[in-house]
Design a protein around this motif. Structure first.
Motif, mmCIF file in Angstrom:
data_model
loop_
_atom_site.group_PDB
_atom_site.id
_atom_site.type_symbol
_atom_site.label_atom_id
_atom_site.label_comp_id
_atom_site.label_asym_id
_atom_site.label_seq_id
_atom_site.Cartn_x
_atom_site.Cartn_y
_atom_site.Cartn_z
ATOM 1 N N VAL A 398 0.837 -1.201 0.000
ATOM 2 C CA VAL A 398 0.000 0.000 0.000
ATOM 3 C C VAL A 398 0.873 1.252 0.000
ATOM 4 C CG1 VAL A 398 -1.747 1.283 1.267
ATOM 5 C CG2 VAL A 398 -1.879 -1.210 1.163
ATOM 6 N N LEU A 399 1.903 1.245 0.829
ATOM 7 C CA LEU A 399 2.802 2.399 0.875
ATOM 8 C C LEU A 399 3.517 2.583 -0.460
ATOM 9 C CD1 LEU A 399 4.338 1.951 4.445
ATOM 10 C CD2 LEU A 399 2.568 3.568 3.727
ATOM 11 N N ASP A 400 3.856 1.485 -1.135
ATOM 12 C CA ASP A 400 4.472 1.580 -2.462
ATOM 13 C C ASP A 400 3.574 2.354 -3.422
ATOM 14 O OD1 ASP A 400 6.691 0.165 -1.672
ATOM 15 O OD2 ASP A 400 5.978 -1.758 -2.456
ATOM 16 N N ALA A 401 2.276 2.051 -3.394
ATOM 17 C CA ALA A 401 1.339 2.750 -4.282
ATOM 18 C C ALA A 401 1.288 4.239 -3.965
ATOM 19 C CB ALA A 401 -0.049 2.120 -4.166
ATOM 20 N N LEU A 402 1.324 4.571 -2.674
ATOM 21 C CA LEU A 402 1.286 5.979 -2.283
ATOM 22 C C LEU A 402 2.588 6.691 -2.638
ATOM 23 C CD1 LEU A 402 -0.485 5.542 1.160
ATOM 24 C CD2 LEU A 402 -1.427 6.681 -0.855
ATOM 25 N N VAL A 403 3.700 5.974 -2.581
ATOM 26 C CA VAL A 403 4.968 6.556 -3.021
ATOM 27 C C VAL A 403 4.929 6.799 -4.523
ATOM 28 C CG1 VAL A 403 7.435 6.096 -3.313
ATOM 29 C CG2 VAL A 403 6.325 5.604 -1.128
ATOM 30 N N LEU A 473 9.658 7.615 6.670
ATOM 31 C CA LEU A 473 8.486 7.929 5.857
ATOM 32 C C LEU A 473 7.918 9.277 6.271
ATOM 33 C CD1 LEU A 473 6.846 4.442 6.298
ATOM 34 C CD2 LEU A 473 7.823 5.257 4.159
ATOM 35 N N ARG A 474 7.508 10.060 5.287
ATOM 36 C CA ARG A 474 6.805 11.302 5.598
ATOM 37 C C ARG A 474 5.898 11.660 4.437
ATOM 38 N NH1 ARG A 474 11.152 15.372 7.031
ATOM 39 N NH2 ARG A 474 9.317 16.390 7.903
ATOM 40 N N LEU A 475 4.879 12.431 4.723
ATOM 41 C CA LEU A 475 3.983 12.900 3.671
ATOM 42 C C LEU A 475 4.678 13.966 2.835
ATOM 43 C CD1 LEU A 475 0.499 13.343 5.419
ATOM 44 C CD2 LEU A 475 1.198 11.527 3.876
ATOM 45 N N THR A 476 4.422 13.940 1.546
ATOM 46 C CA THR A 476 4.820 15.058 0.702
ATOM 47 C C THR A 476 3.836 16.206 0.914
ATOM 48 O OG1 THR A 476 3.447 14.344 -1.153
ATOM 49 C CG2 THR A 476 5.689 13.432 -1.017
ATOM 50 N N GLU A 477 4.117 17.338 0.305
ATOM 51 C CA GLU A 477 3.175 18.454 0.433
ATOM 52 C C GLU A 477 1.858 18.141 -0.268
ATOM 53 O OE1 GLU A 477 5.801 21.563 -0.957
ATOM 54 O OE2 GLU A 477 5.954 22.367 1.081
ATOM 55 N N LEU A 478 1.934 17.397 -1.373
ATOM 56 C CA LEU A 478 0.690 16.945 -2.007
ATOM 57 C C LEU A 478 -0.075 16.013 -1.075
ATOM 58 C CD1 LEU A 478 1.748 16.220 -5.706
ATOM 59 C CD2 LEU A 478 -0.091 17.767 -4.989
ATOM 60 N N GLY A 479 0.649 15.099 -0.438
ATOM 61 C CA GLY A 479 -0.005 14.197 0.509
ATOM 62 C C GLY A 479 -0.603 14.942 1.677
ATOM 63 N N THR A 480 0.108 15.953 2.170
ATOM 64 C CA THR A 480 -0.417 16.764 3.268
ATOM 65 C C THR A 480 -1.690 17.480 2.850
ATOM 66 O OG1 THR A 480 1.792 17.075 4.196
ATOM 67 C CG2 THR A 480 0.121 18.675 4.820
ATOM 68 N N ARG A 481 -1.698 18.022 1.639
ATOM 69 C CA ARG A 481 -2.896 18.706 1.125
ATOM 70 C C ARG A 481 -4.080 17.747 1.080
ATOM 71 N NH1 ARG A 481 -6.849 20.669 -1.691
ATOM 72 N NH2 ARG A 481 -6.550 22.402 -3.144
ATOM 73 N N ALA A 482 -3.852 16.528 0.612
ATOM 74 C CA ALA A 482 -4.938 15.559 0.468
ATOM 75 C C ALA A 482 -5.450 15.081 1.820
ATOM 76 C CB ALA A 482 -4.478 14.386 -0.384
ATOM 77 N N VAL A 483 -4.530 14.786 2.743
ATOM 78 C CA VAL A 483 -4.957 14.313 4.059
ATOM 79 C C VAL A 483 -5.699 15.419 4.792
ATOM 80 C CG1 VAL A 483 -4.167 13.459 6.294
ATOM 81 C CG2 VAL A 483 -3.111 12.617 4.199
ATOM 82 N N ARG A 484 -5.223 16.649 4.663
ATOM 83 C CA ARG A 484 -5.918 17.766 5.328
ATOM 84 C C ARG A 484 -7.352 17.884 4.822
ATOM 85 N NH1 ARG A 484 -6.865 23.378 4.564
ATOM 86 N NH2 ARG A 484 -7.123 24.388 6.607
ATOM 87 N N ARG A 485 -7.545 17.717 3.538
ATOM 88 C CA ARG A 485 -8.902 17.792 2.989
ATOM 89 C C ARG A 485 -9.798 16.724 3.590
ATOM 90 N NH1 ARG A 485 -10.733 17.002 -3.294
ATOM 91 N NH2 ARG A 485 -9.875 14.948 -2.871
ATOM 92 N N ARG A 486 -9.269 15.532 3.787
ATOM 93 C CA ARG A 486 -10.056 14.461 4.380
ATOM 94 C C ARG A 486 -10.324 14.740 5.857
ATOM 95 N NH1 ARG A 486 -10.571 9.772 1.408
ATOM 96 N NH2 ARG A 486 -10.981 8.606 3.326
#
Length: 695
Positions: A398-403, A473-486
């Motif tokens: 799952v993490l591979d897909a998110l990377v 592991l850390r969120l990218t800024e795109l990942g941060t944007r998406a998680v914040r929206r959720r």
């Protein structure tokens, strides 16, 4: 305006103070208010919502209060006067805005009032709908309707015994609905409070859009939709691409699948994942034996950021495609059963962390979720280890897909020392005091299993982290944007530096005081001041907001965060200037003394009295005012008499507050004024006739 989930005494005090001030304010303006219902509204935001923000009322909160919480929790017995809940909520909303307590990230007052109007007419029917009632309310009303005095404990006990023997007539259908709501978790009782997240910083959407365009997955999803086209492509009876088309698409999209010698597109896993990903993202669909591009998705395909966010959200629906059993000879791992919950928790944990998460720590924290959610027989044993390893492999998939998507980035390095101090076994040291709340929430040791296997795992992890570089592991800024929206969609608090640039001065300082750590507060304040004209004018707006705040403890917090967030020595300079301000001197003196910038010897007698008066006024507020404050003053002993007398002789500007202090002290010290009623002025909670309504 927000209390910890377990801080019930503090909440009761704060709620009592707010309701007292609300009732007084409404009475002065002739506005309708029911103190009991106002308190119930604040309890709803504190006890039944994930964020607990008393000053933020979105339309969903208005609807849930009027149509779910009050019908479930507030008991109106036959013959009792019904309170005006919509009217009380309107008055509460007006008061929060007038008193500068409303969260500036929430709707405008007009929009909140419109939300009340939209559902207010449905409220009486909801209150009368027995299927919406709580269990205690159902039986209390049923008993009262049959002539039982519900205030008589013995009578209620006899009624309960008759009900257990089947001698009581009641609405079985309604009771079944009440129980079904409780058992399925649709009742609002026991909603888990989520810890507030740390503020995050994000680049503008234009920069995020550029980064989304660089995502290989975004390019492949767009390429797939373009390849499918309006006319579509034929699929097999099982909905798969024909092998010739699949081989062509492998080359077009560059999936890396080995297509030579393959007889079915089912044997091209990366291509298969992309096709299913596009389906879950609503970019393509199968209809009448063909795979079509979804026409309504064209605007999304044209905007790389929106396409990326659509693909991110679709990850939560890819359980089967990512970690499902490949054949009847295989079984799913533990992760398969809790996929969405674990994925959500992992992303929320990575969100806003100031340092990357080491894989061993993330892995073991997820193991705790498995231990609490699955039943294991005694002992560790080989099968248990195999189960955890299988789940770990799936989590990595799952993490591979998110990377690949660009939501998470991987690196190798030494773990931050804070992770060496956290004992997930539940048998070690306490968590570090400065650990971020979200890390505490998922990685904390409260309630964790204390079995030997968990303790051994904790020891192994510490050795692994200390031994050398590990995967980080850390969120990218795109990942941060998406998680914040959720997070926001789920009602969570997820502060974003810069979002308060257009807030009122009081709204800004209130949020900074409650939610922001110093560095983020400094950045937020700098942005706000840049957006509000010249430095001196902006600073004057901020100090005026503190000056007009009627709640002394909140005013102190607002001034403290302002001083902390100002650059260099500007904070100290401001405090020293305010030392001579008629209204702000007590707060400034308190702040100077707390920071050890002003010693008691350097204060004049008049300033000592101001500090004493300010301390007592804040003490009364924090005790909740009214009876609670009187009890708190009484607990200080007889010496409080001299302290209050000295405070009353001071030149403190809050004369109304001093008068209230005088009245409370008189009651606490049992002067003749102590014979006055101890009931609250809004009296709908306690009076000569007992509780007006029950919960």
């Amino acid at each position: 305006m927000r209390f910890e989930a377990g801080a019930e005494e503090e909440f009761e005090a704060g709620c009592g103070l707010l309701v007292d001030r609300l009732v007084r304010w409404a009475g002065e303006r002739g506005l309708p208010v029911d103190g009991f219902l106002a308190e119930a509204a604040l309890e709803y935001r504190h006890r039944a919502t994930v964020d607990g923000r008393l000053g933020l009322w979105e339309p969903r909160h208005v609807e849930e209060l009027l149509l779910v919480w009050l019908p479930e929790q507030v008991t109106e017995l036959p013959g009792e006067e019904r309170g005006d809940a919509p009217g009380t909520l309107r008055t509460l909303l007006r008061f929060l805005h007038a008193a500068q307590l409303a969260d500036p990230r929430g709707p405008a007052l007009e929009d909140s009032l419109a939300a009340v109007d939209a559902v207010g007419e449905e409220h009486p029917a909801a209150m009368a709908d027995r299927t919406r009632w709580g269990l205690a309310k159902f039986w209390a009303v049923t008993a009262a309707e049959q002539g039982v005095d519900v205030l008589d404990g013995a009578a209620l006990q006899r009624f309960a015994e008759r009900a257990q023997r089947g001698e009581v007539v009641y609405d079985q259908q309604a009771l079944d609905a009440v129980m079904e709501r409780r058992l399925t978790g649709r009742a609002l009782v026991g909603v888990a409070r989520a810890e507030p997240q740390l503020p995050v910083m994000l680049p503008p959407d234009g920069e995020l859009r550029r980064r989304a365009e660089e995502s290989a997955v975004v390019a492949q999803l767009r390429g797939l939709a373009e390849w499918v086209g309006r006319d579509g492509r034929a699929v097999t009876a099982t909905g798969r691409l024909r092998i010739a088309d699949a081989r062509e698409l492998v080359a077009v999209l560059g999936t890396g699948d080995k297509a030579e010698g393959v007889r079915s597109s089912a044997d091209l896993p990366r291509l298969g994942l992309l096709v299913e990903w596009a389906k879950k993202a609503r970019l393509v669909r199968v209809a009448k034996g063909r795979l079509y591009a979804v026409a309504k998705a064209r605007p999304v395909l044209a905007d790389p950021l929106q396409l990326w966010l659509r693909a991110f959200d679709a990850c939560f629906e890819l359980r089967k495609e990512l970690i499902g059993a490949r054949s009847g000879w295989h079984v799913e791992s533990m992760l398969f059963d809790v996929y969405e919950e674990v994925l959500e928790d992992v992303l929320n944990t990575l969100y806003s962390l100031p340092y990357p998460m080491p894989w061993p720590h993330l892995r073991d924290s997820v193991h705790l979720a498995y231990r609490s959610g699955f039943r294991f027989d005694d002992g560790a044993g080989l099968p248990h280890g195999m189960w955890f390893e299988h789940a770990d492999r799936d989590l990595r998939t799952v993490l591979d897909a998110l990377v690949d998507l660009g939501a998470i980035e991987r690196d190798r390095g030494m773990a931050d020392p804070v992770f060496l101090d956290v004992d997930l076994s539940g048998a070690g040291d306490e968590l570090p005091a400065d650990m971020p709340p979200e890390l505490v929430e998922l990685l904390g040791n409260a309630g964790a299993p204390k079995d030997a296997a968990a303790q051994e795992s904790a020891r192994d992890r510490r050795e692994e982290l200390a031994a050398g570089p590990v995967e980080l592991l850390r969120l990218t800024e795109l990942g941060t944007r998406a998680v914040r929206r959720r997070l926001l969609a789920g009602g969570r608090d997820a502060p974003l530096v810069g979002e308060l640039a257009q807030a009122s001065a009081a709204g800004l300082l209130g949020v900074l005081a409650e939610d922001y750590e110093p560095d983020a507060a400094h950045a937020e304040l700098a942005g706000w001041m840049s957006a509000h004209g010249e430095w001196d004018a902006a600073l004057r707006q901020l100090t005026d907001a503190v000056r007009t705040m009627a709640f002394r403890a909140r005013a102190q917090a607002m001034l403290d965060v302002l001083v902390t967030a100002l650059p260099d020595d500007e904070g100290e300079r401001l405090l020293r200037a305010l030392r001579g301000d008629d209204r702000l001197a007590p707060l400034a003196l308190n702040a100077l003394a707390h920071r050890e910038l002003l010693s008691p010897e350097d204060m004049s007698d008049a300033e000592h009295l101001l500090v004493l008066a300010e301390s007592l006024l804040q003490f009364v507020e924090l005790a909740g005012g009214g009876d609670g404050a009187a009890e708190a003053l009484r607990a200080q002993g007889p010496e409080i008499r001299d302290a209050v007398a000295a405070a009353l002789d001071s030149a403190h500007p809050d004369r109304a507050g001093l008068e209230e202090l005088r009245q409370l002290a008189a009651r606490a010290l049992r002067t003749p004024a102590a014979r006055l009623s101890h009931g609250r002025k809004h009296g709908r909670r306690v009076g000569k006739s007992g509780r007006k309504r029950r919960r």
